[in-house]
Design a protein around this motif. Structure first.
Motif, short mmCIF file in Angstrom:
data_model
loop_
_atom_site.label_atom_id
_atom_site.label_comp_id
_atom_site.label_asym_id
_atom_site.label_seq_id
_atom_site.Cartn_x
_atom_site.Cartn_y
_atom_site.Cartn_z
N ILE A 131 -6.71 -0.86 5.78
CA ILE A 131 -5.35 -0.41 5.46
C ILE A 131 -4.34 -1.50 5.78
O ILE A 131 -3.46 -1.83 4.97
N ARG A 132 -4.48 -2.07 6.97
CA ARG A 132 -3.53 -3.10 7.39
C ARG A 132 -3.60 -4.32 6.47
O ARG A 132 -2.56 -4.86 6.04
N TYR A 133 -4.80 -4.76 6.14
CA TYR A 133 -4.96 -5.92 5.27
C TYR A 133 -4.44 -5.64 3.87
O TYR A 133 -3.85 -6.52 3.23
N ALA A 134 -4.66 -4.41 3.37
CA ALA A 134 -4.18 -4.06 2.04
C ALA A 134 -2.66 -4.15 1.98
O ALA A 134 -2.08 -4.69 1.02
N VAL A 135 -2.01 -3.63 3.02
CA VAL A 135 -0.54 -3.68 3.07
C VAL A 135 -0.06 -5.12 3.14
O VAL A 135 0.87 -5.53 2.43
N GLU A 136 -0.69 -5.92 4.00
CA GLU A 136 -0.25 -7.30 4.16
C GLU A 136 -0.51 -8.14 2.92
O GLU A 136 0.30 -8.99 2.55
N ARG A 137 -1.66 -7.90 2.25
CA ARG A 137 -1.93 -8.63 1.01
C ARG A 137 -0.90 -8.30 -0.05
O ARG A 137 -0.43 -9.18 -0.77
N ARG A 138 -0.55 -7.02 -0.15
CA ARG A 138 0.44 -6.63 -1.13
C ARG A 138 1.80 -7.25 -0.82
O ARG A 138 2.51 -7.73 -1.71
N ARG A 139 2.15 -7.29 0.46
CA ARG A 139 3.41 -7.93 0.85
C ARG A 139 3.38 -9.42 0.52
O ARG A 139 4.38 -9.99 0.06
N ALA A 140 2.24 -10.05 0.78
CA ALA A 140 2.12 -11.48 0.50
C ALA A 140 2.22 -11.75 -1.00
O ALA A 140 2.87 -12.72 -1.43
N GLU A 141 1.59 -10.88 -1.81
CA GLU A 141 1.68 -11.04 -3.25
C GLU A 141 3.11 -10.87 -3.74
O GLU A 141 3.57 -11.61 -4.61
N GLU A 142 3.81 -9.89 -3.17
CA GLU A 142 5.20 -9.67 -3.56
C GLU A 142 6.07 -10.86 -3.15
O GLU A 142 6.95 -11.29 -3.91
N ALA A 143 5.79 -11.41 -1.96
CA ALA A 143 6.55 -12.58 -1.52
C ALA A 143 6.30 -13.77 -2.44
O ALA A 143 7.22 -14.53 -2.76
N GLN A 144 5.05 -13.93 -2.90
CA GLN A 144 4.73 -15.02 -3.82
C GLN A 144 5.44 -14.84 -5.16
O GLN A 144 5.95 -15.78 -5.74
#
Length: 319
Positions: A131-144
């Motif tokens: 769950i935590r990694y999914a949220v962080e990956r999505r945030r990272a993708e949005e930041a990119q």
């Protein structure tokens, strides 16, 4: 829990750092298992519950992560995943499947899921980590994505800026141009300010400073249009008064709405550099710097371009 998230009403009393997770699961036993797994590791999660894809569509926007069962009363396979991503393309979705089917999980990830888990093969710490990694990956993708958009905007702004602030066209070695442009307020880096300096074939040097009212790409684009047209008319040897009248007509044709206008100051210096003429169109008067001091050139008051039916901007001699 809320009305479509019935696992545990006590879980709603949460702190600021807790992550809202939407569990889309029609089986009460499987839903209870997910709750217990997260409780075992004291995961900082607010667990919401939807029993069908239809209920999930109303809650997906509230969740930072979605745990999605692939077998629901109103959807099967990847149908639910695709529908939730159509509703919220930025959703971080982790697929839950009761089948030990690696191929289906890989298909889900290719379709847009952040990860997949097989029911019955998940421990609490693994579920929390996913769950935590999914949220962080999505945030990272949005930041990119935001970074790429910002880079494209910066490149476009740089092109417009080069059009607003060109290289002077001078042949006389006695002359030099010193210019400084500062970004305006409200955190806007791009405005409608522009200038140009051109030496014509007859030795006259013409300088222009202007400002399209407002800030943003539309104002900058209009400023570039006016600046390029001004240089073209000067190099074509058109009279100064005719140039401003032509720019006025161009502005009225090219502006996005009738509220856009531009102020301008046009100065022409004679070939012997001892005298010249200045024309104003709503701009602040220029300063004349000499060995004797600095003085403001007194010029007739004329309206900006784009306001009124003015066709003549009288000139003021100086020297």
């Amino acid at each position: 829990m809320t009305s479509n998230a019935e696992l545990d009403t006590a879980a709603a009393a949460t702190g600021r750092d807790q992550v809202p997770v939407l569990l889309v699961e029609d089986d009460d036993g499987d839903a209870l298992l997910v709750q217990e797994l997260l409780r075992e590791v004291d995961a900082p999660v607010v667990l919401l519950r939807a029993r069908s894809l239809g209920q999930a569509t109303t809650l997906v926007a509230q969740a930072a992560c979605v745990l999605l069962d692939l077998g629901l009363p109103d959807s099967q396979g990847l149908q639910g995943l695709r529908q939730l991503l159509r509703i919220d393309p930025e959703a971080a979705i982790v697929v839950l499947t009761g089948e030990a089917n690696e191929h289906l999980g890989e298909q889900a990830v290719r379709a847009g899921a952040q990860d997949y888990l097989v029911k019955g093969e998940v421990a609490g710490h693994m579920l929390h980590r996913v769950i935590r990694y999914a949220v962080e990956r999505r945030r990272a993708e949005e930041a990119q994505r935001e970074l790429r958009v910002a880079q494209v905007q910066a490149q476009e702004n740089a092109r417009l800026e080069r059009g607003l602030l060109p290289s002077p066209l001078l042949a006389d070695p006695r002359l030099s141009v010193s210019a400084r442009c500062l970004a305006g307020g409200q955190q806007h880096l791009l405005g409608g300010d522009f200038y140009d300096v051109v030496e014509a074939a007859d030795g006259w040097v013409h300088a222009l400073i202007g400002d399209v009212c407002g800030r943003g790409p539309a104002e900058a684009a209009l400023g570039v249009c006016l600046r390029v047209a001004w240089r073209t008319l000067v190099l074509a040897g058109r009279p100064a008064d005719e140039i401003l009248a032509t720019l006025n007509r161009l502005l009225e044709h090219e502006r996005q709405d009738d509220t856009m206008f531009a102020t301008m100051c046009m100065m022409s210096v004679a070939p012997d550099r001892s005298a010249g003429q200045v024309r104003m169109a709503g701009h602040l008067p220029p300063l004349l710097v000499t060995r004797g001091g600095v003085q403001e050139l007194q010029t007739p008051t004329s309206p900006p371009l784009g306001l009124g039916q003015v066709e003549h901007w009288p000139g003021t001699q100086f020297g």
